[in-house]
Motif scaffolding. Structure first.
Motif, PDB file in Angstrom:
ATOM      1  N   GLU A 161      -6.836  -0.963 -13.299  1.00 58.72           N
ATOM      2  CA  GLU A 161      -5.836   0.113 -13.461  1.00 58.72           C
ATOM      3  C   GLU A 161      -4.425  -0.441 -13.358  1.00 58.72           C
ATOM      4  OE1 GLU A 161      -6.166   3.308 -14.471  1.00 58.72           O
ATOM      5  OE2 GLU A 161      -8.250   2.704 -14.795  1.00 58.72           O
ATOM      6  N   GLN A 162      -4.215  -1.368 -12.440  1.00 61.38           N
ATOM      7  CA  GLN A 162      -2.885  -1.973 -12.319  1.00 61.38           C
ATOM      8  C   GLN A 162      -2.561  -2.814 -13.546  1.00 61.38           C
ATOM      9  OE1 GLN A 162      -2.335  -3.986  -8.580  1.00 61.38           O
ATOM     10  NE2 GLN A 162      -2.280  -2.060  -7.444  1.00 61.38           N
TER      11      GLN A 162
ATOM     12  N   GLY B  39      -4.204  -1.174  -2.067  1.00 63.65           N
ATOM     13  CA  GLY B  39      -3.298  -0.661  -3.094  1.00 63.65           C
ATOM     14  C   GLY B  39      -2.520   0.545  -2.611  1.00 63.65           C
ATOM     15  N   THR B  40      -3.160   1.420  -1.867  1.00 60.18           N
ATOM     16  CA  THR B  40      -2.488   2.604  -1.320  1.00 60.18           C
ATOM     17  C   THR B  40      -1.402   2.189  -0.343  1.00 60.18           C
ATOM     18  OG1 THR B  40      -4.488   3.912  -1.583  1.00 60.18           O
ATOM     19  CG2 THR B  40      -2.848   4.751  -0.034  1.00 60.18           C
TER      20      THR B  40
ATOM     21  N   GLU C 170      -9.517  -0.933  -9.408  1.00 62.89           N
ATOM     22  CA  GLU C 170      -8.113  -0.809  -8.986  1.00 62.89           C
ATOM     23  C   GLU C 170      -7.242  -1.882  -9.630  1.00 62.89           C
ATOM     24  OE1 GLU C 170     -10.776  -0.696  -7.037  1.00 62.89           O
ATOM     25  OE2 GLU C 170     -10.706   1.423  -6.518  1.00 62.89           O
TER      26      GLU C 170
ATOM     27  N   SER D 232     -13.860  -3.409  -4.109  1.00 67.51           N
ATOM     28  CA  SER D 232     -13.259  -2.254  -4.748  1.00 67.51           C
ATOM     29  C   SER D 232     -12.705  -1.284  -3.708  1.00 67.51           C
ATOM     30  CB  SER D 232     -14.267  -1.544  -5.653  1.00 67.51           C
ATOM     31  OG  SER D 232     -13.646  -0.491  -6.340  1.00 67.51           O
TER      32      SER D 232
ATOM     33  N   GLN E 281      -8.743  -0.448  -3.091  1.00 72.42           N
ATOM     34  CA  GLN E 281      -8.196   0.904  -3.073  1.00 72.42           C
ATOM     35  C   GLN E 281      -7.350   1.123  -1.814  1.00 72.42           C
ATOM     36  OE1 GLN E 281     -11.125   4.041  -3.237  1.00 72.42           O
ATOM     37  NE2 GLN E 281      -9.713   5.310  -4.410  1.00 72.42           N
TER      38      GLN E 281
END
Length: 165
Positions: A25-26, A151-152, A22, A144, A148
């Motif tokens: 990805e950011q 982050g959501t 995550e 992780s 996630q």
């Protein structure tokens, strides 16, 4: 011979991976946003287009920092306070530049782009790799999943959460 920074693009590679999908990805998104500013400058898209992407970059950076800081806090990262201080310094610097650009006292330029590229790459390769190593050595396998979920949450409350930061 001098190097022309106008054509120097920084792109994501596995070299920048911190091992938390995550976060990686950011980081990729941050690289993409900086590249969008680069393209807008090269293509003479104008100040408005550059400022729009810069504003998005600033907003997304705040979200990203929030996620990183949450994970460092949860994972009891020993350099948490120092890392947060670096985040605050960058946000302060970029907000000051953003205000100058919005008020017409400065323009989106290759110098700004150079600053953003250098800060991102140095921060990931230096500071972020420290927490990545700490988490790997301390086997924080649940980070992780936590990243996630966190982050959501940050995405849902996007432009509201940092007002209390």
């Amino acid at each position: 011979m001098a190097t022309d920074n106008r054509n120097t693009r920084v792109q994501w590679s596995e070299h920048f991976s911190v091992g938390i999908p995550e976060i990686d990805e950011q980081h990729k998104t941050l690289f993409d946003l900086i590249d969008m500013i680069h393209t807008a400058i090269l293509d003479h898209k104008g100040t408005a287009a550059c400022v729009e992407v810069l504003d998005e970059l600033v907003d997304y950076t705040r979200i990203h920092f929030g996620l990183e800081q949450s994970l460092m806090h949860i994972g009891q990262y020993p350099e948490y306070e120092a890392h947060c201080a670096l985040h605050r310094e960058l946000v302060d610097e970029v907000e000051a530049l953003q205000n100058k650009i919005h008020s017409g006292q400065a323009a989106v330029s290759f110098e700004l782009l150079h600053f953003l590229r250098n800060w991102l790459t140095k921060h990931i390769l230096g500071e972020d790799m420290k927490y990545a190593e700490f988490f790997a050595l301390n086997e924080h396998s649940d980070l992780s999943a936590q990243a996630q979920r966190t982050g959501t949450i940050f995405q849902k409350i996007k432009k509201k959460w940092w007002k209390f930061w």
